[in-house]
Design a protein around this motif. Structure first.
Motif, mmCIF file in Angstrom:
data_model
loop_
_atom_site.group_PDB
_atom_site.id
_atom_site.type_symbol
_atom_site.label_atom_id
_atom_site.label_comp_id
_atom_site.label_asym_id
_atom_site.label_seq_id
_atom_site.Cartn_x
_atom_site.Cartn_y
_atom_site.Cartn_z
ATOM 1 N N GLY A 190 -8.645 -42.460 -34.443
ATOM 2 C CA GLY A 190 -8.656 -42.937 -33.061
ATOM 3 C C GLY A 190 -9.962 -43.598 -32.726
ATOM 4 O O GLY A 190 -10.925 -43.565 -33.506
ATOM 5 N N GLY A 191 -10.019 -44.215 -31.552
ATOM 6 C CA GLY A 191 -11.272 -44.858 -31.197
ATOM 7 C C GLY A 191 -11.329 -45.328 -29.763
ATOM 8 O O GLY A 191 -10.316 -45.412 -29.059
ATOM 9 N N GLY A 192 -12.554 -45.646 -29.342
ATOM 10 C CA GLY A 192 -12.785 -46.065 -27.976
ATOM 11 C C GLY A 192 -12.567 -44.915 -27.007
ATOM 12 O O GLY A 192 -12.255 -43.786 -27.396
ATOM 13 N N GLY B 295 -10.474 -40.677 -19.925
ATOM 14 C CA GLY B 295 -10.391 -39.289 -20.335
ATOM 15 C C GLY B 295 -9.951 -39.018 -21.747
ATOM 16 O O GLY B 295 -9.900 -37.858 -22.162
ATOM 17 N N GLU B 296 -9.641 -40.053 -22.518
ATOM 18 C CA GLU B 296 -9.206 -39.843 -23.892
ATOM 19 C C GLU B 296 -9.477 -41.099 -24.703
ATOM 20 O O GLU B 296 -9.940 -42.113 -24.178
ATOM 21 C CB GLU B 296 -7.711 -39.513 -23.937
ATOM 22 C CG GLU B 296 -6.836 -40.641 -23.420
ATOM 23 C CD GLU B 296 -5.368 -40.251 -23.333
ATOM 24 O OE1 GLU B 296 -4.975 -39.189 -23.841
ATOM 25 O OE2 GLU B 296 -4.600 -41.034 -22.743
ATOM 26 N N GLU B 297 -9.183 -41.039 -25.993
ATOM 27 C CA GLU B 297 -9.362 -42.204 -26.836
ATOM 28 C C GLU B 297 -8.513 -43.362 -26.324
ATOM 29 O O GLU B 297 -7.406 -43.170 -25.812
ATOM 30 C CB GLU B 297 -8.963 -41.888 -28.282
ATOM 31 C CG GLU B 297 -9.833 -40.854 -28.960
ATOM 32 C CD GLU B 297 -9.385 -39.428 -28.733
ATOM 33 O OE1 GLU B 297 -9.818 -38.550 -29.496
ATOM 34 O OE2 GLU B 297 -8.610 -39.175 -27.774
ATOM 35 N N ALA B 298 -9.035 -44.571 -26.505
ATOM 36 C CA ALA B 298 -8.291 -45.744 -26.058
ATOM 37 C C ALA B 298 -7.133 -46.077 -26.985
ATOM 38 O O ALA B 298 -6.150 -46.697 -26.565
ATOM 39 C CB ALA B 298 -9.231 -46.951 -25.951
ATOM 40 N N VAL B 299 -7.248 -45.681 -28.240
ATOM 41 C CA VAL B 299 -6.215 -45.982 -29.236
ATOM 42 C C VAL B 299 -6.145 -44.832 -30.221
ATOM 43 O O VAL B 299 -7.147 -44.181 -30.514
ATOM 44 C CB VAL B 299 -6.531 -47.307 -29.980
ATOM 45 C CG1 VAL B 299 -7.919 -47.271 -30.607
ATOM 46 C CG2 VAL B 299 -5.484 -47.615 -31.047
ATOM 47 N N ALA B 300 -4.942 -44.568 -30.721
ATOM 48 C CA ALA B 300 -4.761 -43.545 -31.746
ATOM 49 C C ALA B 300 -3.759 -44.039 -32.774
ATOM 50 O O ALA B 300 -2.775 -44.713 -32.436
ATOM 51 C CB ALA B 300 -4.276 -42.234 -31.147
ATOM 52 N N SER B 301 -4.015 -43.697 -34.021
ATOM 53 C CA SER B 301 -3.112 -44.014 -35.127
ATOM 54 C C SER B 301 -2.738 -42.734 -35.840
ATOM 55 O O SER B 301 -3.581 -41.854 -36.046
ATOM 56 C CB SER B 301 -3.809 -44.964 -36.117
ATOM 57 O OG SER B 301 -3.203 -44.904 -37.403
ATOM 58 N N VAL B 302 -1.481 -42.628 -36.244
ATOM 59 C CA VAL B 302 -1.040 -41.541 -37.113
ATOM 60 C C VAL B 302 -0.258 -42.148 -38.269
ATOM 61 O O VAL B 302 0.654 -42.953 -38.064
ATOM 62 C CB VAL B 302 -0.167 -40.506 -36.368
ATOM 63 C CG1 VAL B 302 0.409 -39.472 -37.341
ATOM 64 C CG2 VAL B 302 -0.999 -39.791 -35.306
ATOM 65 N N ILE B 303 -0.641 -41.790 -39.487
ATOM 66 C CA ILE B 303 -0.002 -42.258 -40.717
ATOM 67 C C ILE B 303 0.503 -41.044 -41.470
ATOM 68 O O ILE B 303 -0.208 -40.042 -41.606
ATOM 69 C CB ILE B 303 -1.008 -43.045 -41.582
ATOM 70 C CG1 ILE B 303 -1.483 -44.306 -40.851
ATOM 71 C CG2 ILE B 303 -0.410 -43.397 -42.944
ATOM 72 C CD1 ILE B 303 -2.719 -44.936 -41.480
#
Length: 407
Positions: A388-390, A394-402
């Motif tokens: 994730g990042g940014g 209140g939370e990450e701007a982006v998230a990835s799940v692989i």
């Protein structure tokens, strides 16, 4: 339309400080290793996605970094797309490569992420983090941090604003679940121990819980060894369709079960329900037709030790409030119930922003192949990477799940 996607080859430089290496050189090293691992040639690559988040700010190389880095090593004529998506840039490049292959647009696609963050000016390097939240409303960030973690603390040394963000989120979790600083230190200690067996890791010195608690403080409850270092490095993957795989010499391909990207939603960010990573994870589990209980090994985005704790809970791998205690019991150590960050994670392996997500894919590919050596998780068949990042509201701007699976 093709449906299968495979990781046919992976490559990764050592993560660390590469003062004499350029973005071009780091990229070439990782890509050439991935090609050799896949039994592929440069001419097999039909498209490329190049992840980088800091070169524009640190070197003034804007907009066409991928074309320039790849052209010098002989990749010409094909589509090259630059990917900037905060600390999830590498995972986003992987997502796009998989989507491209699954669409039938190409059979052999490169995803590569590279970052050269040591440029001789630490203040310039640290400044790149100052734009990874809504800069049009800095007062909103301060208000969010106060809501999450109480009064904003005065700095205890030069650091990224994201350490204040993680510290505020950690204090919020502590107030809700009784999470302790010792539990965070246990997570960091576990990761520093794992990285001792990783020849590509930035840090390779084990640290005890006591050493981590006694290290220089940042914003409470974080100390320096609980936080990821500034790192240079590159990681690459060769993603193939069934047809692409058949024409290569790859015999150790790993199946891509799912890849998901998500952004946040308007919600009560004081709670953890509906977290952006939870959204991404639900989509990934649905794509793969499995649940969190199927995961044998995970690499998660531990920019701080609290980041690992948070992600394990919102991904459904541990119940809310339980990941910290599980770390103290050794459940997330290699040999435990669910080994997490066997590479050492971002805290110890390092965090070259645009390469971090692909570095996770590198580690998990080795785990699923059974080639991770002393870091090997026995019997690993299903692996999860979260990146994730940014920061936004209140939370990450982006998230990835692989999700990846062994053959």
């Amino acid at each position: 339309m093709t449906t299968n996607a495979w990781v046919a080859g992976v490559g990764m430089t050592p993560f660390g400080i590469h003062e004499q290496a350029s973005v071009k050189q780091l990229t070439a090293s990782a890509v050439n290793e991935a090609l050799a691992d896949a039994g592929a040639e440069l001419t097999d690559i039909e498209a490329a996605f190049f992840a980088n988040s800091t070169q524009s700010a640190l070197e003034g190389q804007f907009t066409v970094g991928g074309q320039i880095a790849l052209r010098d090593m002989g990749i010409q004529g094909i589509p090259v797309v630059n990917v900037e998506n905060a600390c999830a840039s590498g995972a986003s490049a992987f997502h796009l490569a998989v989507t491209y292959v699954r669409s039938g647009a190409a059979d052999v696609v490169l995803a590569v992420g590279t970052e050269k963050m040591h440029v001789g000016d630490r203040r310039l390097t640290m400044s790149v983090f100052d734009g990874a939240y809504d800069v049009s409303s800095p007062e909103e960030l301060e208000a969010v941090l106060r809501t999450l973690g109480g009064d904003v603390e005065e700095p205890e040394g030069h650091r990224s604003v994201f350490m204040d963000i993680y510290a505020a989120m950690a204090r919020n979790h502590m107030s809700q679940y009784g999470t302790t600083q010792e539990q965070l230190a246990a997570i960091a200690s576990k990761n520093h121990s794992h990285s001792a067996d990783n020849p590509r890791a930035h840090y390779r010195t084990p640290m005890s819980i006591e050493e981590i608690l006694g290290a220089r403080a940042l914003a409470f409850p974080l100390t320096v060894p609980m936080c990821a270092p500034i790192t240079d490095g590159s990681a690459a993957t060769i993603v193939c369709s069934d047809r692409g795989l058949a024409r290569l010499l790859a015999d150790r391909a790993v199946r891509v079960l799912a890849t998901s990207l998500a952004t946040g939603t308007d919600r009560d960010y004081r709670t953890f329900a509906g977290h952006v990573s939870e959204i991404a994870a639900k989509r990934a589990y649905e794509q793969a037709g499995l649940g969190p209980e199927a995961v044998d090994v995970a690499e998660v985005h531990d920019a701080t030790a609290f980041g690992e704790l948070l992600q394990l809970e919102v991904l459904g791998l541990f119940a809310p409030g339980e990941a910290g205690a599980a770390a103290l019991r050794g459940e997330t150590t290699i040999g435990g119930r669910l080994p997490v960050n066997p590479s050492g994670g971002l805290e110890s392996k390092g965090h070259p922003i645009g390469a971090s997500g692909l570095g996770q894919v590198f580690e998990l590919t080795e785990q699923l192949r059974g080639t991770a050596g002393s870091r090997q998780v026995e019997g690993a068949r299903i692996a999860l990477a979260e990146n994730g990042g940014g920061f936004h509201r209140g939370e990450e701007a982006v998230a990835s799940v692989i999700l990846l699976g062994a053959q």
